[in-house]
Design an enzyme around this catalytic site. Structure first.
Site, PDB file in Angstrom:
ATOM      1  N   HIS A 130       0.821  -1.198  -0.068  1.00 41.03           N
ATOM      2  CA  HIS A 130       0.118   0.107   0.011  1.00 41.03           C
ATOM      3  C   HIS A 130       0.699   1.270   0.063  1.00 41.03           C
ATOM      4  O   HIS A 130       0.412   2.306   0.341  1.00 41.03           O
ATOM      5  CB  HIS A 130      -0.979   0.039   1.128  1.00 41.03           C
ATOM      6  CG  HIS A 130      -1.931  -0.852   1.127  1.00 41.03           C
ATOM      7  ND1 HIS A 130      -2.814  -1.391   2.068  1.00 41.03           N
ATOM      8  CD2 HIS A 130      -2.510  -1.910   0.018  1.00 41.03           C
ATOM      9  CE1 HIS A 130      -3.656  -2.247   1.679  1.00 41.03           C
ATOM     10  NE2 HIS A 130      -3.556  -2.585   0.292  1.00 41.03           N
ATOM     11  N   CYS A 172       6.675  17.652  -8.053  1.00 38.07           N
ATOM     12  CA  CYS A 172       7.391  16.724  -8.651  1.00 38.07           C
ATOM     13  C   CYS A 172       8.883  17.408  -8.983  1.00 38.07           C
ATOM     14  O   CYS A 172       8.854  18.412  -9.818  1.00 38.07           O
ATOM     15  CB  CYS A 172       6.766  16.100 -10.063  1.00 38.07           C
ATOM     16  SG  CYS A 172       8.014  15.255 -10.882  1.00 38.07           S
ATOM     17  N   CYS A 175       9.240  17.334 -13.191  1.00 31.78           N
ATOM     18  CA  CYS A 175       8.415  17.824 -14.144  1.00 31.78           C
ATOM     19  C   CYS A 175       7.848  19.286 -13.406  1.00 31.78           C
ATOM     20  O   CYS A 175       7.177  20.166 -14.073  1.00 31.78           O
ATOM     21  CB  CYS A 175       7.554  17.021 -14.830  1.00 31.78           C
ATOM     22  SG  CYS A 175       6.014  16.796 -13.521  1.00 31.78           S
ATOM     23  N   GLY A 214      -3.105  -9.005  12.408  1.00 31.48           N
ATOM     24  CA  GLY A 214      -3.269  -7.654  12.469  1.00 31.48           C
ATOM     25  C   GLY A 214      -4.152  -6.901  11.154  1.00 31.48           C
ATOM     26  O   GLY A 214      -3.977  -5.895  11.049  1.00 31.48           O
ATOM     27  N   SER A 216      -7.924  -6.807   9.074  1.00 27.48           N
ATOM     28  CA  SER A 216      -9.260  -6.993   9.231  1.00 27.48           C
ATOM     29  C   SER A 216      -9.818  -7.914   7.677  1.00 27.48           C
ATOM     30  O   SER A 216     -10.869  -8.044   7.475  1.00 27.48           O
ATOM     31  CB  SER A 216     -10.049  -6.083   9.189  1.00 27.48           C
ATOM     32  OG  SER A 216      -9.920  -5.054   8.068  1.00 27.48           O
TER      33      SER A 216
HETATM   34  P1  OAD Z   1      -7.817  -2.408   9.854  1.00 29.43           P
HETATM   35  O1  OAD Z   1      -7.884  -1.172  10.698  1.00 29.43           O
HETATM   36  O2  OAD Z   1      -8.822  -2.508   8.963  1.00 29.43           O
HETATM   37  O3  OAD Z   1      -7.943  -3.697  10.795  1.00 29.43           O
HETATM   38  C1  OAD Z   1      -6.877  -3.827  11.862  1.00 29.43           C
HETATM   39  C2  OAD Z   1      -6.840  -5.088  12.422  1.00 29.43           C
HETATM   40  O4  OAD Z   1      -5.921  -5.034  13.638  1.00 29.43           O
HETATM   41  C3  OAD Z   1      -8.295  -5.518  13.209  1.00 29.43           C
HETATM   42  O5  OAD Z   1      -8.744  -6.809  12.546  1.00 29.43           O
HETATM   43  C4  OAD Z   1      -7.979  -5.594  14.554  1.00 29.43           C
HETATM   44  O6  OAD Z   1      -8.587  -6.548  15.188  1.00 29.43           O
HETATM   45  C5  OAD Z   1      -6.420  -5.948  14.563  1.00 29.43           C
HETATM   46  N1  OAD Z   1      -5.764  -5.429  15.760  1.00 29.43           N
HETATM   47  C6  OAD Z   1      -5.997  -4.456  16.597  1.00 29.43           C
HETATM   48  N2  OAD Z   1      -5.105  -4.531  17.371  1.00 29.43           N
HETATM   49  C7  OAD Z   1      -4.134  -5.435  17.423  1.00 29.43           C
HETATM   50  C8  OAD Z   1      -2.876  -6.066  17.942  1.00 29.43           C
HETATM   51  N3  OAD Z   1      -2.383  -5.339  18.986  1.00 29.43           N
HETATM   52  N4  OAD Z   1      -2.318  -7.009  17.377  1.00 29.43           N
HETATM   53  C9  OAD Z   1      -2.964  -7.792  16.483  1.00 29.43           C
HETATM   54  N5  OAD Z   1      -3.941  -7.525  15.724  1.00 29.43           N
HETATM   55  C10 OAD Z   1      -4.663  -6.235  16.165  1.00 29.43           C
HETATM   56  O7  OAD Z   1      -6.512  -2.474   9.197  1.00 29.43           O
HETATM   57  P2  OAD Z   1      -5.975  -3.223   7.925  1.00 29.43           P
HETATM   58  O8  OAD Z   1      -6.557  -4.605   7.867  1.00 29.43           O
HETATM   59  O9  OAD Z   1      -4.579  -3.126   7.808  1.00 29.43           O
HETATM   60  O10 OAD Z   1      -5.449   0.580   2.987  1.00 29.43           O
HETATM   61  O11 OAD Z   1      -6.851  -2.385   6.732  1.00 29.43           O
HETATM   62  C11 OAD Z   1      -6.351  -2.529   5.478  1.00 29.43           C
HETATM   63  C12 OAD Z   1      -6.169  -1.396   4.536  1.00 29.43           C
HETATM   64  O12 OAD Z   1      -7.413  -0.913   4.620  1.00 29.43           O
HETATM   65  C13 OAD Z   1      -5.050  -0.516   5.134  1.00 29.43           C
HETATM   66  O13 OAD Z   1      -3.797  -0.945   4.295  1.00 29.43           O
HETATM   67  C14 OAD Z   1      -5.595   0.677   4.490  1.00 29.43           C
HETATM   68  C15 OAD Z   1      -6.977   0.543   4.771  1.00 29.43           C
HETATM   69  O14 OAD Z   1      -7.883   1.574   4.427  1.00 29.43           O
HETATM   70  C16 OAD Z   1      -4.987   1.758   2.249  1.00 29.43           C
HETATM   71  O15 OAD Z   1      -4.759   2.602   2.822  1.00 29.43           O
HETATM   72  C17 OAD Z   1      -5.096   1.245   0.797  1.00 29.43           C
END
Ligand code: OAD
Length: 287
Positions: A130, A172, A175, A214, A216
């Site tokens: 990302h 940039c 450019c 970690g 979702s």
């Molecule tokens: P989320 O905020 O959707 O999910 C975070 C996850 O981490 C959840 O399932 C929590 O239960 C878990 N969690 C919380 N605390 C934790 C801990 N201490 N140890 C382990 N797990 C824990 O974040 P992402 O799944 O990373 O994309 O989100 C995916 C993408 O959506 C991001 O990279 C971003 C976002 O919008 C872009 O910006 C393109």
């Protein structure tokens, strides 16, 4: 725990003999213990004027087209949060895994905070699918080159507007057009050049172990990685305090769901991997 050790041993033996990979896939949860809010938690919201926006609205090419200053303000605020954060025990455990496994190890991270790299994971074995918030690139795509956010552009406090100096510096260097944050937006697609799409798919296809932490499961490529690796027979381990699509996947394919936080579970897993790798003593792992 016995099953986990047996399965880990089997998978690590496979990695050594067949050049299979141990793939770690991380999401925002791994940085939660460093104080960086996750996306889908309550702190993910952002206000512009009197309106509240969700990340899915802010992090878009559409929003950048309409209000580039507001999008930059949001990213410069988050840049400050990321720079102030320190890697935690979970990040350090992932570094230990790479040190044990060498070329059998690949890290795929959705996090743009750079904490894996600051903890010590090598850039060539880490796919930042990302992007990385410390970089910008040409919004008009005159080249794929990445530029560090210029030193004169300081991270922002909430509601702190951009200065004229910021606007001038966020261009940039090649450019002179507007620069954009080097992050994947919700209305954009993964690619290889910026986000290692094909590399991630290829690695997933060769995974003997997939350790998801970690996340979702709300984004496309990570789910593809999970499903592909599971279909090819990888041993899937998910670490998360809450059930999620990856914990379901792990349980469906005979893997393990470790319901807990990254900072506690990952050091234990890293230690097991190190112990098993030493017992097997395989030359390709450099032991
Ligand atoms: P989320 O905020 O959707 O999910 C975070 C996850 O981490 C959840 O399932 C929590 O239960 C878990 N969690 C919380 N605390 C934790 C801990 N201490 N140890 C382990 N797990 C824990 O974040 P992402 O799944 O990373 O994309 O989100 C995916 C993408 O959506 C991001 O990279 C971003 C976002 O919008 C872009 O910006 C393109």
């Amino acid at each position: 725990m016995h099953t986990m050790m047996d399965k880990l041993t089997h998978a690590i033996r496979n990695c050594a003999s067949e050049q299979a990979q141990i793939v770690v896939l991380t999401g925002a949860g791994v940085s939660a213990e460093s104080g960086i809010p996750t996306f889908r938690g309550p702190e993910g919201y952002w206000s512009v004027g009197s309106r509240e926006y969700r990340p899915e609205e802010m992090a878009t090419a559409r929003m950048f087209g309409l209000d580039p200053d507001a999008v930059w303000q949001w990213y410069l605020y988050r840049l400050g949060v990321c720079r102030a954060a320190q890697p935690n025990a979970g990040h350090r455990a992932v570094v230990q895994m790479e040190a044990t496994l060498g070329s059998c190890f690949t890290l795929i991270t959705q996090n743009v905070d750079g904490l894996h790299s600051r903890a010590g994971n090598s850039d060539h074995r880490t796919y930042q699918i990302h992007g990385y918030i410390n970089y910008m690139r040409c919004a008009s795509e005159c080249s794929p080159e990445l530029y560090t956010i210029p030193d004169e552009v300081k991270p922002k406090q909430k509601r702190e507007p951009l200065s004229d100096g910021d606007r001038k510096a966020l261009r940039c260097p090649r450019c002179g057009d507007r620069a954009r944050p080097h992050v994947l937006w919700f209305d954009e697609c993964y690619d290889e050049t910026h986000y290692r799409y094909q590399s991630s798919i290829e690695t997933a296809a060769h995974a003997a172990i997939l350790l998801t932490v970690g996340t979702s499961g709300a984004t496309n490529l990570p789910m593809q990685v999970g499903i592909l690796a599971a279909r090819r027979g990888a041993f899937v381990i998910d670490v998360n305090p809450s059930p999620n699509p990856f914990s379901d996947l792990a349980q469906q394919v005979g893997g393990i769901f470790i319901q807990g936080v990254a900072g506690e579970a990952l050091p234990r897993i890293a230690k097991s991997i190190a112990r098993i790798s030493h017992q097997i003593r395989v030359p390709s792992l450099g032991l």
